[in-house]
Each structure stands twice: as C-alpha cells, then as structure tokens.
Design a protein around this motif. Structure first.
Motif, PDB file in Angstrom:
ATOM      1  N   ALA A  67       0.744  -1.251   0.027  1.00  0.00           N
ATOM      2  CA  ALA A  67      -0.143  -0.032   0.201  1.00  0.00           C
ATOM      3  C   ALA A  67       0.827   1.134  -0.167  1.00  0.00           C
ATOM      4  O   ALA A  67       0.559   2.133  -0.493  1.00  0.00           O
ATOM      5  N   ASN A  68       1.921   1.137   0.872  1.00  0.00           N
ATOM      6  CA  ASN A  68       2.808   2.563   0.838  1.00  0.00           C
ATOM      7  C   ASN A  68       3.529   2.496  -0.567  1.00  0.00           C
ATOM      8  O   ASN A  68       3.665   3.818  -0.978  1.00  0.00           O
ATOM      9  N   THR A  69       3.981   1.214  -1.362  1.00  0.00           N
ATOM     10  CA  THR A  69       4.621   1.473  -2.482  1.00  0.00           C
ATOM     11  C   THR A  69       3.637   2.125  -3.619  1.00  0.00           C
ATOM     12  O   THR A  69       3.945   3.199  -4.123  1.00  0.00           O
ATOM     13  N   VAL A  70       2.322   1.697  -3.625  1.00  0.00           N
ATOM     14  CA  VAL A  70       1.562   2.265  -4.338  1.00  0.00           C
ATOM     15  C   VAL A  70       1.168   3.875  -4.091  1.00  0.00           C
ATOM     16  O   VAL A  70       1.192   4.744  -5.029  1.00  0.00           O
ATOM     17  N   ALA A  71       1.181   4.154  -2.891  1.00  0.00           N
ATOM     18  CA  ALA A  71       0.843   5.461  -2.414  1.00  0.00           C
ATOM     19  C   ALA A  71       1.872   6.468  -3.284  1.00  0.00           C
ATOM     20  O   ALA A  71       1.990   7.341  -3.488  1.00  0.00           O
ATOM     21  N   ASN A  72       3.247   5.817  -2.987  1.00  0.00           N
ATOM     22  CA  ASN A  72       4.378   6.619  -3.381  1.00  0.00           C
ATOM     23  C   ASN A  72       4.340   6.677  -4.856  1.00  0.00           C
ATOM     24  O   ASN A  72       4.594   7.938  -5.421  1.00  0.00           O
ATOM     25  N   LEU A  73       3.945   5.758  -5.683  1.00  0.00           N
ATOM     26  CA  LEU A  73       3.778   5.736  -7.104  1.00  0.00           C
ATOM     27  C   LEU A  73       2.542   6.822  -7.612  1.00  0.00           C
ATOM     28  O   LEU A  73       2.682   7.634  -8.397  1.00  0.00           O
ATOM     29  N   LEU A  74       1.478   6.903  -6.869  1.00  0.00           N
ATOM     30  CA  LEU A  74       0.339   7.850  -7.249  1.00  0.00           C
ATOM     31  C   LEU A  74       0.800   9.199  -6.876  1.00  0.00           C
ATOM     32  O   LEU A  74       0.796  10.002  -7.650  1.00  0.00           O
ATOM     33  N   SER A  75       1.647   9.345  -5.603  1.00  0.00           N
ATOM     34  CA  SER A  75       2.034  10.615  -5.696  1.00  0.00           C
ATOM     35  C   SER A  75       3.037  11.275  -6.533  1.00  0.00           C
ATOM     36  O   SER A  75       3.031  12.196  -7.173  1.00  0.00           O
ATOM     37  N   GLU A  76       3.799  10.242  -7.140  1.00  0.00           N
ATOM     38  CA  GLU A  76       4.731  10.525  -8.263  1.00  0.00           C
ATOM     39  C   GLU A  76       3.987  10.948  -9.374  1.00  0.00           C
ATOM     40  O   GLU A  76       4.650  11.748 -10.238  1.00  0.00           O
ATOM     41  N   ASN A  77       2.881  10.574  -9.484  1.00  0.00           N
ATOM     42  CA  ASN A  77       2.022  10.882 -10.916  1.00  0.00           C
ATOM     43  C   ASN A  77       0.902  11.735 -10.521  1.00  0.00           C
ATOM     44  O   ASN A  77       0.169  11.941 -11.484  1.00  0.00           O
ATOM     45  N   GLY A  78       1.214  12.727  -9.582  1.00  0.00           N
ATOM     46  CA  GLY A  78       0.195  13.907  -9.414  1.00  0.00           C
ATOM     47  C   GLY A  78      -0.930  13.676  -8.495  1.00  0.00           C
ATOM     48  O   GLY A  78      -1.782  14.539  -8.558  1.00  0.00           O
ATOM     49  N   ILE A  79      -1.138  12.404  -8.196  1.00  0.00           N
ATOM     50  CA  ILE A  79      -2.459  12.108  -7.275  1.00  0.00           C
ATOM     51  C   ILE A  79      -2.131  12.353  -5.759  1.00  0.00           C
ATOM     52  O   ILE A  79      -0.987  11.899  -5.362  1.00  0.00           O
ATOM     53  N   SER A  80      -2.540  13.203  -5.031  1.00  0.00           N
ATOM     54  CA  SER A  80      -2.420  13.398  -3.665  1.00  0.00           C
ATOM     55  C   SER A  80      -3.058  12.502  -2.869  1.00  0.00           C
ATOM     56  O   SER A  80      -4.102  12.262  -2.622  1.00  0.00           O
TER      57      SER A  80
END
Length: 356
Positions: free
Chosen positions: A161-174
């Motif tokens: 879940a934390n890895t997915v969160a980091n990837l989403l943040s890198e792609n502009g999702i807050s």
C-alpha cells in the motif's frame, strides 16, 4: 520487493513471518509453551511455522510449540481462553492481524493494549505488482477527473500500500492519508471524506473495501485494490446494493416488539456499554429485549431458540456478522448503529452509520 528476511524469519507461500522479536522474548522468559494461532486462510501454514519456530529459532530450548486448530477472526478474538486454561506461563503468538482499536475485556477489566504474553506477527504478503496496480488506479482517476485519495490496507499489505501510495504521488495524485483498517473501524479514513475524491483499499476480497463503503454510507467512491488478482474495481454498485438491503432490514425490524441483543464474550467483542445503551433506547420505545451471551454466533445457535422468542436481533459482538453472515437470515439481524436508528424513532431522514 527487495525485502530482507533474516534470522528467525520465514517466508512461506509469499508470506513473510518475522519471529525475531518474539523469539528473543521466548528465550529470555522461558515459558512452558508457545501457542500459535492464525486466521482461516493461514491455519494451513501453522504446522510449518511451528516446526520452524521450534527447530530453527528455539533450538536447544525445552519449550513446546502448540498450534491452535480454531481460526482467529481478528485481533478482537485473541485467545485469552488459552492463557486462562493453560496458565500465564504461556506465550501466545497471534498471526495475521495487527493491533486492535477497541478495548479488550477479560476478568472484568478492560485494556487497550494487548498483554505482554501475547505477540502479534503480521504475516506480510510479498506478492502484488505495485506498479501495475498504481497504473490501473491512475487510469481510473484520470477517467473520472479525480486527483486526491486516502488509502486503507489490511495489515498483510502495508508495504504494498505504501509503495502504491508513493507511485500515485509521483504521478500527481495527492495521497491525503494511509492507514491500516480492520473490519469494524474506518474512522481515521472516513473522517477525511470531504478532502478526497475517492478511496483505495488494498486488501484481498471485498470485506475491507465494503466496510469502508458502508462507513462512508456510499457518499464517496471506494476502489478495491486486490493484490492477489491485480484487480482494481469501483465497488459503488456493491455498496449501494448492500445499503438498500440494510435499509430494508431496518424497516422490517422497526415492527419488532421484542429484540435479542447479542453480547459477545470474546475479549474484543464484549461491549456491555453498547448493549445497555440500546436497552435504554428499547425501553423508551416500549420494545422488550433480552441480553443474549455468546462467544460465537451461528445460524444453528439462533435456530435453537423458539421462533416466537424474538422478532429481530442486534449483533453487539461483531457488526460484520450482521452484514456478511446473517444478511439473509429469516429474521432481521442488525448492527448496533442500525439498531440505534430503528430504536431512536424512525429510519427516514437518519444518516446511515457503520458500525456503532
């Protein structure tokens, strides 16, 4: 995922079990025995884990390792009865769940911390393609014009879940927040509903995602992120269908003249204060009630009662029993919050809440 599993740590079927901390405690305290317990899907692993613990971690120690056959349903059902029966010179290792959010009650005393002779070993799942899952989520968000989220996860999938969160943040999702969820507590995420466009729940199956959807009363989209199937699914339809069923059951229960209030006897399911609150509401409404005590509740046990004894039941023990196990029972079975709505004088205009 580049994880390290050293020392008293074992990987079985893509799950990592880290016994390093508890092994140190066992060697220091030298209990008479160690007991391993696990949820339904992990009971099949207990013999291999017990063998590893005894032969690799506790080699040379005169300590017996037992396994418990009955599955554990959550950290609400930590097996205090094992300690009560076998004695406090036992260490219980509870596998597959994290810390509990509510009081644990035993012998008339309630605490918020698990005692120091019970240890939790989470059992981290090492599978799941974080990049593929994140890409699917991004596509869904782009299609809907969403830009913010909060993420819940079952304890086995914390790292994913934390890895997915980091990837989403890198792609502009807050990513506003990320937190562990259990089947009856979503408060830390639900309180953020005005700040996020959609929620994500990283967990196998529908159980945890549906719980969040009900806690939000369907007001905010919830996406189910399944690490085992690599599926990403908006469960709005399931939430709407479940809510419709719950309102229908509340309507049926509104006609009840006597209700059975089921009080759980498991350490984390004993909530007499909720039962007594519902009893006061029933008194005000002129509805008769009876407290029913049970460690485990099944259809067969309820069917042992006379058909005319009660018109409806309330599961104070575990609210998920009403949702999953008894949703199609021949009499209405409600969660505590649903019972509060019914006993407060009417359903119309009242906000659905889950679970309490």
């Amino acid at each position: 995922m580049g994880v390290s599993c050293k020392g008293c740590c074992k990987i079985i079927d893509d799950y990592m079990f880290d016994f390093n901390e508890v092994a140190k405690v066992i060697k220091n305290r030298k209990p008479r025995a160690v007991v391993l317990e696990a949820p339904q899907g992990m009971v099949r692993l207990l013999e291999r884990l017990a063998e590893f613990l005894a032969e690799e971690c506790l080699a040379g120690e005169d300590i017996e390792v037992y396994i418990r056959l009955e599955p554990s349903f959550g950290s609400c059902s930590v097996s205090f009865d094992v300690l009560d029966t076998m004695g406090n010179d036992i260490i219980l290792v509870h596998i597959g769940h994290g810390e509990y959010s509510y009081p644990l009650c035993r012998g008339g005393a309630c605490v918020y911390r698990i005692p120091d002779n019970i240890y939790l070993v989470e059992g981290e799942y090492l599978g799941g393609d974080a990049e593929a899952l994140a890409n699917k989520v991004i596509k869904v968000f782009e299609a809907n014009g969403w830009s913010s989220t909060a993420i819940g996860y079952s304890i086995q999938h914390k790292r994913l879940a934390n890895t997915v969160a980091n990837l989403l943040s890198e792609n502009g999702i807050s990513v506003i927040a990320i937190d562990n969820v259990i089947g009856c507590n979503y408060y830390s995420l639900a309180k953020l509903m005005d700040r996020v466009d959609a929620y994500l729940v990283v967990a196998g199956g529908y159980f945890h995602a549906l719980g969040l959807g009900l806690a939000l009363s369907g007001s905010t989209p919830v996406l189910r992120i399944d690490p085992y199937t690599s599926g990403v699914e908006d469960i709005a339809g399931l939430v709407a269908k479940t809510l419709a069923k719950r309102y229908w059951l509340m309507q049926q229960a509104a006609n009840a003249s006597k209700i059975g209030i089921v009080v759980g006897l498991l350490a984390g399911q004993y909530r007499p204060w909720i039962a007594e609150y519902l009893a006061r509401l029933a008194d005000r409404r002129g509805v008769r009630y009876r407290f029913i005590l049970a460690r485990y509740v099944t259809r067969e046990y309820l069917d042992n009662l006379s058909p005319d004894d009660y018109d409806a039941y309330v599961m104070v023990s575990c609210p998920r029993l009403a949702i999953e196990d008894f949703s199609d029972y021949w009499k209405p079975v409600l969660t505590p919050a649903e019972a509060r709505i019914v006993l407060s004088g009417g359903i119309a205009g009242q906000q659905y809440t889950f679970p309490w």
